[in-house]
Scaffold this motif. Structure first.
Motif, PDB file in Angstrom:
ATOM      1  N   GLY A   1       0.884  -1.264   0.045  1.00  0.00           N
ATOM      2  CA  GLY A   1       0.040   0.047  -0.047  1.00  0.00           C
ATOM      3  C   GLY A   1       1.002   1.159   0.025  1.00  0.00           C
ATOM      4  N   ARG A   2       1.868   1.104   0.839  1.00  0.00           N
ATOM      5  CA  ARG A   2       3.035   2.393   0.925  1.00  0.00           C
ATOM      6  C   ARG A   2       3.482   2.648  -0.448  1.00  0.00           C
ATOM      7  NH1 ARG A   2       3.496   0.109   6.044  1.00  0.00           N
ATOM      8  NH2 ARG A   2       5.375  -1.072   5.253  1.00  0.00           N
ATOM      9  N   LYS A   3       3.915   1.492  -0.955  1.00  0.00           N
ATOM     10  CA  LYS A   3       4.777   1.536  -2.409  1.00  0.00           C
ATOM     11  C   LYS A   3       3.801   2.089  -3.415  1.00  0.00           C
ATOM     12  CE  LYS A   3       7.688  -1.491  -5.277  1.00  0.00           C
ATOM     13  NZ  LYS A   3       7.988  -2.806  -5.332  1.00  0.00           N
ATOM     14  N   LEU A   4       2.371   1.769  -3.599  1.00  0.00           N
ATOM     15  CA  LEU A   4       1.520   2.316  -4.567  1.00  0.00           C
ATOM     16  C   LEU A   4       1.274   3.644  -4.276  1.00  0.00           C
ATOM     17  CD1 LEU A   4      -0.724  -0.969  -4.745  1.00  0.00           C
ATOM     18  CD2 LEU A   4       0.520   0.192  -6.664  1.00  0.00           C
ATOM     19  N   PHE A   5       1.079   3.968  -3.001  1.00  0.00           N
ATOM     20  CA  PHE A   5       0.765   5.222  -2.785  1.00  0.00           C
ATOM     21  C   PHE A   5       1.888   6.455  -3.198  1.00  0.00           C
ATOM     22  CE2 PHE A   5       1.022   9.439  -0.030  1.00  0.00           C
ATOM     23  CZ  PHE A   5      -0.321   9.689   0.018  1.00  0.00           C
ATOM     24  N   TYR A   6       3.041   5.800  -2.999  1.00  0.00           N
ATOM     25  CA  TYR A   6       4.177   6.848  -3.650  1.00  0.00           C
ATOM     26  C   TYR A   6       4.488   6.811  -5.193  1.00  0.00           C
ATOM     27  CZ  TYR A   6       5.359   7.388   1.479  1.00  0.00           C
ATOM     28  OH  TYR A   6       5.465   7.570   2.670  1.00  0.00           O
ATOM     29  N   ASN A   7       4.086   5.550  -5.845  1.00  0.00           N
ATOM     30  CA  ASN A   7       4.760   5.139  -6.816  1.00  0.00           C
ATOM     31  C   ASN A   7       3.354   4.910  -8.174  1.00  0.00           C
ATOM     32  OD1 ASN A   7       7.521   5.341  -6.394  1.00  0.00           O
ATOM     33  ND2 ASN A   7       6.911   3.468  -5.198  1.00  0.00           N
TER      34      ASN A   7
END
Length: 334
Positions: free
Chosen positions: A170-176
């Motif tokens: 989820g964090r990876k998708l939020f940023y990228n």
């Protein structure tokens, strides 16, 4: 919004008071004096009563110029080596404008800029505790990463109805997510969920979940429902609880069954059957067949036979009173 009125303090008054290579005691005094001058500049700005908090904060910051990088480096060394709180406070105070600049980059619709500034200030403080002035990196260059990180963490976890950053994916998708989509389109591909998942090495369902929250604005339950007056979105949502109509119907049926049970019990004249009915068949803490057998001097099998017969009698009595649509689980033979 009314404009704030100001005194006109010298912007570099505190900078002139900064240490310039004197003795350790002189540097301490100079740094403390510079901090006092900065605080005076902050408090000397007169703000009218009807000025909103954001404007008041920004108006005060206009009178605190950032320090040269060499001076910031010296203050950072003093804080690291001597735990000099005055140096740390001065370094933070003179970099608050950097936080505002970065916070404005992340301001979105319905996002409170003051909240972003507050999170950025936390990042600035965190950067100060972690900064190593001997690595050859400017303090502002290092601090901006922590400021951005705290702002993004806030946006990721506290501005959406459902928490996005609860997993690594989820964090990876939020940023990228946006970057991945642009990269795929530049290569002539449609940025589908499966392609984005493959590009970022995450599960496709995570892409669908996060994209649904980032692509569409949140729906507020207290907002007015489209096409309805004086009705909110939440009021039109189907409740998971029993509806008032169903609850009323269930209560009415339960009352009728309770009345039939009482009527059937009142009609039992045999003392042994009355005991089996009240102490076993309708009791919350029912006696066992063996206990009732001991009470009446018969075997538990005999008690069971009488109970089976009473269940049949009550079933017929219930159908006669309420119809054959009524079914009770406890009427089944034990």
């Amino acid at each position: 919004m009314s404009e704030a009125s100001y005194n006109e303090p010298s912007r570099d008054a505190y900078e002139d008071a900064l240490p310039d290579g004197g003795t350790h005691k002189q540097d301490d005094d100079a740094c403390q004096h510079a901090l006092l001058e900065a605080k005076k500049l902050w408090s000397s700005v007169k703000i009218s009563a009807d000025t909103d908090p954001l404007s008041a904060y920004l108006n005060r910051l206009n009178h605190l110029e950032p320090l040269p990088s060499e001076t910031q480096q010296e203050l950072a060394v003093r804080y690291m080596e001597n735990d000099d709180e005055e140096a740390a406070k001065l370094l933070v105070l003179t970099n608050l404008r950097l936080v505002v600049k970065l916070a404005k980059e992340y301001q979105r619709r319905k996002t409170d800029l003051l909240e972003l500034i507050q999170q950025g200030n936390l990042g600035l403080s965190e950067a100060l505790t972690r900064y190593d002035p001997y690595r050859g990196v400017k303090f502002t260059s290092y601090a901006q990463y922590w400021i951005r990180a705290m702002i993004l963490n806030y946006l990721m976890n506290y501005t959406h109805p459902v928490r996005i950053g609860g997993s690594r994916a989820g964090r990876k998708l939020f940023y990228n997510l946006k970057k991945a989509r642009r990269a795929l389109m530049q290569n002539g591909h449609k940025p589908t969920a499966s392609r984005v998942a493959q590009y970022l090495d995450v599960k496709e369902e995570e892409v669908v979940r996060v994209a649904a929250q980032l692509d569409a604005p949140p729906v507020y339950l207290d907002a007015e429902a489209p096409g309805h007056e004086d009705t909110t979105v939440g009021e039109l949502m189907e409740s998971e609880t029993v509806s008032p109509e169903s609850a009323a119907a269930e209560y009415d049926l339960a009352s009728q069954i309770r009345a039939v049970i009482d009527e059937f019990g009142d009609g039992i004249s045999d003392e042994r059957k009355q005991a089996i009915w009240t102490e076993r068949m309708i009791a919350d803490d029912s006696k066992t067949l063996a206990e009732l057998g001991d009470d009446w001097g018969v075997s538990k099998e005999r008690i069971r036979q009488i109970e089976v017969g009473m269940r049949e009698d009550f079933r017929a009595f219930l159908v006669e009173r309420l119809g054959d649509d009524v079914k009770l689980e406890w009427l089944k033979s034990p």
